[in-house]
Design an enzyme around this catalytic site. Structure first.
Site, PDB file in Angstrom:
ATOM      1  CE1 TYR A 133       6.336   3.290 -24.898  1.00 13.68           C
ATOM      2  CE2 TYR A 133       7.569   4.589 -26.089  1.00 13.68           C
ATOM      3  CZ  TYR A 133       7.768   3.700 -25.544  1.00 13.68           C
ATOM      4  OH  TYR A 133       8.481   2.771 -25.019  1.00 13.68           O
ATOM      5  CD  GLU A 150       4.663   4.614 -21.102  1.00 12.24           C
ATOM      6  OE1 GLU A 150       4.404   5.372 -22.244  1.00 12.24           O
ATOM      7  OE2 GLU A 150       5.585   4.660 -20.550  1.00 12.24           O
ATOM      8  CG  ASP A 164      -5.670 -18.064 -17.039  1.00  5.85           C
ATOM      9  OD1 ASP A 164      -6.172 -17.694 -18.158  1.00  5.85           O
ATOM     10  OD2 ASP A 164      -4.242 -18.392 -16.813  1.00  5.85           O
ATOM     11  CB  THR A 217      -4.423 -14.997 -23.991  1.00  4.22           C
ATOM     12  OG1 THR A 217      -5.044 -16.204 -24.076  1.00  4.22           O
ATOM     13  CG2 THR A 217      -3.434 -14.855 -23.112  1.00  4.22           C
ATOM     14  CE  LYS A 236      -3.402 -19.573 -25.102  1.00  5.75           C
ATOM     15  NZ  LYS A 236      -2.943 -18.331 -24.271  1.00  5.75           N
ATOM     16  NE  ARG A 240       1.757 -14.454 -29.572  1.00 10.36           N
ATOM     17  CZ  ARG A 240       1.081 -15.909 -30.089  1.00 10.36           C
ATOM     18  NH1 ARG A 240       0.624 -16.024 -31.196  1.00 10.36           N
ATOM     19  NH2 ARG A 240       1.089 -16.767 -29.004  1.00 10.36           N
TER      20      ARG A 240
HETATM   21  N1  DSN Z   1       1.309 -21.030 -24.374  1.00  9.43           N
HETATM   22  C1  DSN Z   1      -0.136 -21.200 -23.882  1.00  9.43           C
HETATM   23  C2  DSN Z   1      -0.624 -22.509 -24.220  1.00  9.43           C
HETATM   24  O1  DSN Z   1      -0.233 -23.125 -25.237  1.00  9.43           O
HETATM   25  O2  DSN Z   1      -1.531 -23.050 -23.562  1.00  9.43           O
HETATM   26  C3  DSN Z   1      -0.182 -21.017 -22.434  1.00  9.43           C
HETATM   27  O3  DSN Z   1       0.841 -20.016 -21.979  1.00  9.43           O
END
Ligand code: DSN
Length: 430
Positions: free
Chosen positions: A67, A69, A213, A240, A243, A249
């Site tokens: 943890y 925090e 974003d 994120t 990707k 993740r």
């Molecule tokens: N799940 C993501 C995507 O596939 O673009 C967006 O949340």
């Protein structure tokens, strides 16, 4: 005191896996199944990728036990010597890679990172301009079904039905009329690049905060293959990490200095408790990788592959939303091209181990679970080493199957060809 060496760690990993095999054969079997699926199929979902082997190592490590925090140097739990080290590394590397003043690497997901920005800088009821969901915006960009859509007043802009362009005269008129506190660009299903300068000019005129974003293309910005919103004076970029960036993740909030304190406070303690320190370690590892020439080459190849795949699909008569792509993804109008809804198209391609996802198209008359198209992208295939000529082969298989979805002979033969083809492209970490 002894530190483990690599042989001890290897023995521990083997022993851990044997424990899983013995003590939970059901989960172990699913793990083997997923490994085979990833090995023997072609991953074309544009938001998916194969993470770096080094990231798999730290994700399955003792960092998951801790943890943490708070932030480095100001934690609410003891024992933070090594967690502070990895979080500082992740933050510093994020600043280097994205050229920003401040980075928060704790958001547990893309939705959490966007929520942290809105809730940290705005007041419920404030107006945000963002892209309409069916034109490519994300759920958290104000879709009525998301909590953010009820908390804030989203004004949505749309795209041109033919070429996907954004009418900035209309955006400006809407901005002057609705006085947004924030102008958001970025997308989850839009195959074109963004005119950051045009957004920034309008935002400055109405005094709005600028946010991108970049979840889908964060890795392509990091790899210098696509434009960086900070170069246009943007205030905030979220992305994120799993990707196109190929990390674990998670999510990151990157910003200019004036926003740093409020955004940190919004992530913790505003929205989240303990960060997932195994993921933070994975983000650190990823952001070192992102500084290599190899990563830049990968990012460029993602774009080359997407362009080649989209051209080959269109040459085969497939109708693509906006007529092509400028980034890593494309949206096939399978209803117009083959008379198949996106669910059927996804299922047919699943049968030959080509993985895509059903996708609504702009102003789709069909419902989200039976939409008019599928979404396809090249990051994962590129990570595996596929090049332009391989994209032509993929297009040919996709067209064959979508033209003859009930022809068992075609399906069986393409499935076999896909499996043989995949043997040439090892999955990193497997
Ligand atoms: N799940 C993501 C995507 O596939 O673009 C967006 O949340």
């Amino acid at each position: 005191m002894t530190l483990n060496n690599i042989d001890q760690q290897a023995a521990a990993l083997l022993s851990n896996m044997k424990e899983l095999e013995t003590n939970d054969p059901a989960v172990y079997a699913a793990l083997l199944g997923e490994e085979d699926r990833e090995r023997n199929g072609i991953e074309l979902i544009p938001s998916e990728n194969y993470t770096f082997p080094e990231v798999l190592s730290v994700l399955g490590s003792v960092f998951t036990n801790k943890y943490s925090e708070g932030y480095p140097g100001r934690r609410y739990y003891g024992g933070q010597t090594y967690t502070d080290q990895i979080e500082n590394l992740a933050r510093d590397r994020a600043k280097t890679v994205f050229g920003c003043d401040h980075a928060n690497v704790q958001p547990l997901s893309g939705s959490a990172m966007n929520q942290a920005v809105y809730l940290g800088l705005l007041t419920p009821g404030d107006t945000i301009m963002a892209m309409d969901l069916s034109h490519g915006g994300h759920l958290t960009h104000g879709a009525p079904v998301s909590h953010m859509g009820s908390l804030f007043n989203f004004v949505r802009y749309v795209t041109d039905p033919v070429d996907g362009s954004i009418d900035f005269d209309q955006v400006r008129a809407d901005a002057l009329r609705t006085k947004p506190k924030m102008m958001l660009c970025g997308y989850t299903s839009y195959p074109r690049d963004i005119d950051y300068a045009a957004f920034k000019t309008i935002a400055d005129e109405v005094g709005a905060i600028t946010m991108t974003d970049a979840s889908h293309f964060g890795g392509l910005v990091a790899g210098r293959a696509m434009a960086n919103p900070f170069d246009f004076g943007f205030d905030i970029v979220t992305t994120t990490t799993h990707k196109s960036l190929r990390g674990p993740r998670g999510g990151m909030v990157l910003c200019r200095k004036p926003f740093a304190k409020a955004l940190d406070k919004s992530v913790f303690p505003g929205l989240q408790g303990g960060p997932h320190m195994n993921a933070v370690a994975g983000i650190a590892v990823t952001l070192l990788k992102a500084q290599t020439q190899e990563f830049q080459d990968y990012a460029q190849q993602v774009l080359v592959n997407a362009k080649t795949l989209s051209n080959a699909l269109m040459a085969g008569g497939v109708s693509l939303v906006t007529g092509g792509t400028d980034n890593h993804m494309m949206v096939l109008d399978t209803m117009a091209s083959f008379g198949l809804d996106g669910r059927v198209a996804e299922e047919v391609l699943d049968r030959v181990q080509i993985t895509t996802n059903k996708q609504i198209i702009p102003d789709d008359p069909n419902p989200p679970l039976r939409p008019s198209g599928i979404r396809v992208g090249t990051p994962a295939a590129t990570t595996r080493g596929m090049k332009a000529q391989d994209m032509e082969q993929l297009a040919s298989w996709m067209i064959q199957c979508l033209r003859a979805p009930e022809d068992e002979a075609v399906i069986a033969s393409v499935r076999q060809e896909v499996e043989t083809f995949c043997q040439r492209f090892p999955v990193p970490g497997l």
